[in-house]
Design an enzyme around this catalytic site. Structure first.
Site, mmCIF file in Angstrom:
data_model
loop_
_atom_site.group_PDB
_atom_site.id
_atom_site.type_symbol
_atom_site.label_atom_id
_atom_site.label_comp_id
_atom_site.label_asym_id
_atom_site.label_seq_id
_atom_site.Cartn_x
_atom_site.Cartn_y
_atom_site.Cartn_z
ATOM 1 N N ASP A 113 40.833 45.188 34.251
ATOM 2 C CA ASP A 113 40.677 43.776 34.591
ATOM 3 C C ASP A 113 39.306 43.553 35.244
ATOM 4 O OD1 ASP A 113 41.156 41.114 35.238
ATOM 5 O OD2 ASP A 113 42.070 41.654 37.139
ATOM 6 N N LYS A 136 47.729 35.432 32.806
ATOM 7 C CA LYS A 136 47.227 36.793 33.029
ATOM 8 C C LYS A 136 48.238 37.825 32.542
ATOM 9 C CE LYS A 136 44.476 39.348 36.322
ATOM 10 N NZ LYS A 136 43.684 39.232 37.563
ATOM 11 N N ASP A 177 33.173 33.174 33.961
ATOM 12 C CA ASP A 177 33.845 33.837 35.084
ATOM 13 C C ASP A 177 33.488 35.315 35.079
ATOM 14 O OD1 ASP A 177 35.411 34.672 37.139
ATOM 15 O OD2 ASP A 177 37.321 34.091 36.269
ATOM 16 N N GLU A 229 46.096 29.123 34.692
ATOM 17 C CA GLU A 229 45.447 30.329 34.160
ATOM 18 C C GLU A 229 46.425 31.482 34.004
ATOM 19 O OE1 GLU A 229 41.623 33.188 35.274
ATOM 20 O OE2 GLU A 229 41.840 31.201 36.189
ATOM 21 N N ASP A 281 35.276 41.789 35.184
ATOM 22 C CA ASP A 281 34.579 40.555 34.820
ATOM 23 C C ASP A 281 33.081 40.824 34.756
ATOM 24 O OD1 ASP A 281 36.723 38.159 35.063
ATOM 25 O OD2 ASP A 281 37.145 39.686 36.558
ATOM 26 N N HIS A 338 37.817 30.730 30.413
ATOM 27 C CA HIS A 338 36.996 31.472 31.351
ATOM 28 C C HIS A 338 36.431 32.653 30.570
ATOM 29 C CE1 HIS A 338 38.485 30.077 35.592
ATOM 30 N NE2 HIS A 338 37.941 29.119 34.874
ATOM 31 N N ASP A 348 41.589 33.253 30.168
ATOM 32 C CA ASP A 348 40.506 34.067 30.721
ATOM 33 C C ASP A 348 40.380 35.338 29.887
ATOM 34 O OD1 ASP A 348 39.112 36.064 32.330
ATOM 35 O OD2 ASP A 348 39.297 34.674 33.998
ATOM 36 N N TRP A 401 44.901 29.490 39.539
ATOM 37 C CA TRP A 401 45.263 30.876 39.248
ATOM 38 C C TRP A 401 45.762 31.522 40.525
ATOM 39 C CZ3 TRP A 401 43.018 35.408 41.361
ATOM 40 C CH2 TRP A 401 43.591 36.593 40.882
ATOM 41 N N HIS A 433 41.700 38.698 31.224
ATOM 42 C CA HIS A 433 43.090 38.801 31.660
ATOM 43 C C HIS A 433 44.025 39.360 30.595
ATOM 44 C CE1 HIS A 433 42.795 35.761 35.237
ATOM 45 N NE2 HIS A 433 41.972 36.776 35.338
#
Length: 416
Positions: free
Chosen positions: A291, A225, A323, A223, A293, A283, A256, A182, A259
């Site tokens: 954005d 996004k 993640d 990955e 996590d 993820h 992810d 990524w 993302h």
């Protein structure tokens, strides 16, 4: 009759064999991310901290791991509190570099030997990630897509070395190492030459992937996004870019959950991708507003992802990684909660009476489909989860708070 035996009979009424499900659940590996334990700092320099590059962590809760030894100690505590099969997802910046600074374009296998030995001792295979952020060469927002050849060459070399290291890890541990790539490349404001940046990224990837490694040693994932912090207007490696690149170059997609737009249904992408691709890397995080996590919880979005993996019949060919990085709460508790929540979601999905639901759906009985899904939400799932904890010799939910707090008092407090 025990609570589990009663629950087992109820699920059997719907054609679900709970004993078989519990056996299968333990075999599904979850790749646990190392970076929750030290706020994505890594160990390239003493007291290293995350520094930009499209991601950030918030909070300053005491007890952060400051050395590789402390991080491993924390991970061992975490693995003692979660059941089932696991892997460890390692970033390139977490090598054991000693007192000498080793730049990203100079990393070698020897810096990860300690992790490999630890993984073998723990029975936990390793996965790997290139680290394309928190570095002066990423300060302008571009790495593999940079128009500055010096910057681009630096990151291409880093990527090549990451692939070589991943293949070495996979060969040594006897299990394919999943390498995720990524890059944070993008811009905060309007960008005119989007085509040009994406053409450069494609050229960089083409060069990086010139060397082939056996699939039994390593697998490449890219990955995607939608947007990021500092790249709100333009992300070079968008979902569409990597969808096309992966399809044409036989690479795996990494999806992810943090993302994409928070209202987007990530689970709906899985059947479309897995229909054409043999594998996918996930993820799993809990995005909120932007954005972010956040720690994974047993909520609807996580359950929907697990349900789609199970319903598609592609659970075995899907690689599940976590993640999230929350520095505002006890990091051990964050890890344990997130890992167990993902495992709960998988269990919930595996307990679904899929055959009956499809039969209702194909017969046009929409009401029965809806009603059975509603019934599932009130079946004695908790009894099955408690039985899983007992069979894997891990604590029940009611015991976790004291166990995590005890570790904090005995170990984490010494680091303040």
């Amino acid at each position: 009759m025990s609570y589990y035996e009663e629950a087992k009979k109820i699920y059997a009424h719907y054609g679900v064999d709970t004993d078989s499900v519990l056996d299968q659940l333990s075999d599904v590996p979850i790749s646990v991310h190392c970076w929750q334990g030290d706020d994505v700092g890594g160990f390239e320099r003493p007291d290293a901290e995350l520094a930009g590059g499209g991601i950030q962590t918030t909070g300053n809760y005491p007890g952060k791991a400051k050395t590789v030894e402390q991080l491993r100690q924390d991970l061992e505590q975490v693995f003692s509190l979660v059941g089932g099969s696991h892997r460890l997802n390692l970033h390139a910046s977490y090598g054991e570099f000693g007192s000498t600074f080793v730049d990203r374009d100079q990393i070698e296998e020897k810096y990860y030997q300690g992790w490999l030995d630890w993984g073998k001792k723990m029975g936990i295979p390793l996965d790997f990630n290139g680290t394309f952020f928190s570095h002066p060469m990423a300060d302008d927002g571009y790495t593999l897509a940079s128009k500055d050849e010096r910057i681009r060459r630096f990151w291409i070399e880093h990527a090549k070395r990451c692939r070589k290291i991943a293949a070495w890890i996979g060969e040594q541990q006897g299990s394919p190492c999943i390498l995720d790539t990524w890059v944070p490349d993008g811009a905060k404001n309007l960008t005119v030459d989007k085509f040009g940046y994406r053409a450069i990224l494609k050229e960089s990837l083409d060069e990086i992937f010139e060397t082939e490694y056996p699939s039994e040693f390593m697998r490449d994932a890219l990955e995607t996004k939608l947007f990021g912090i500092g790249s709100e207007a333009f992300v070079v490696g968008s979902h569409e870019f990597y969808m096309n690149y992966a399809a044409r170059n036989n690479k795996m997609l990494c999806i992810d959950m943090g993302h994409f737009h928070t209202e987007e249904d990530i689970s709906d992408k899985l059947s479309a991708i897995l229909l054409f691709d043999d594998e996918i890397l996930l993820h799993v995080s809990r995005p909120m507003h932007w954005d972010s996590d956040h720690v994974v919880l047993f909520n609807d979005k996580i359950k929907m992802v697990a349900e789609e993996l199970v319903r598609s019949g592609k659970l075995e060919s899907s690689h599940i990684g976590l993640d999230f990085f929350d520095a505002s709460i006890n990091r051990i508790g964050a890890w344990v909660t997130g890992i167990r929540a993902m495992r709960k979601a998988l269990l919930f999905a595996m307990l679904e009476p899929i055959d009956q639901l499809i039969e209702y759906e194909e017969s046009g009985n929409g009401y029965a489909t809806m009603a059975l899904l509603e019934q599932q939400s009130v079946l004695p799932f908790g009894a099955i989860w408690d039985e899983y904890c007992r069979r894997t010799n891990t604590p029940l939910e009611s015991e976790l708070i004291e166990l995590v707090s005890s570790y904090e008092r005995e170990v984490l407090g010494e680091r303040s």
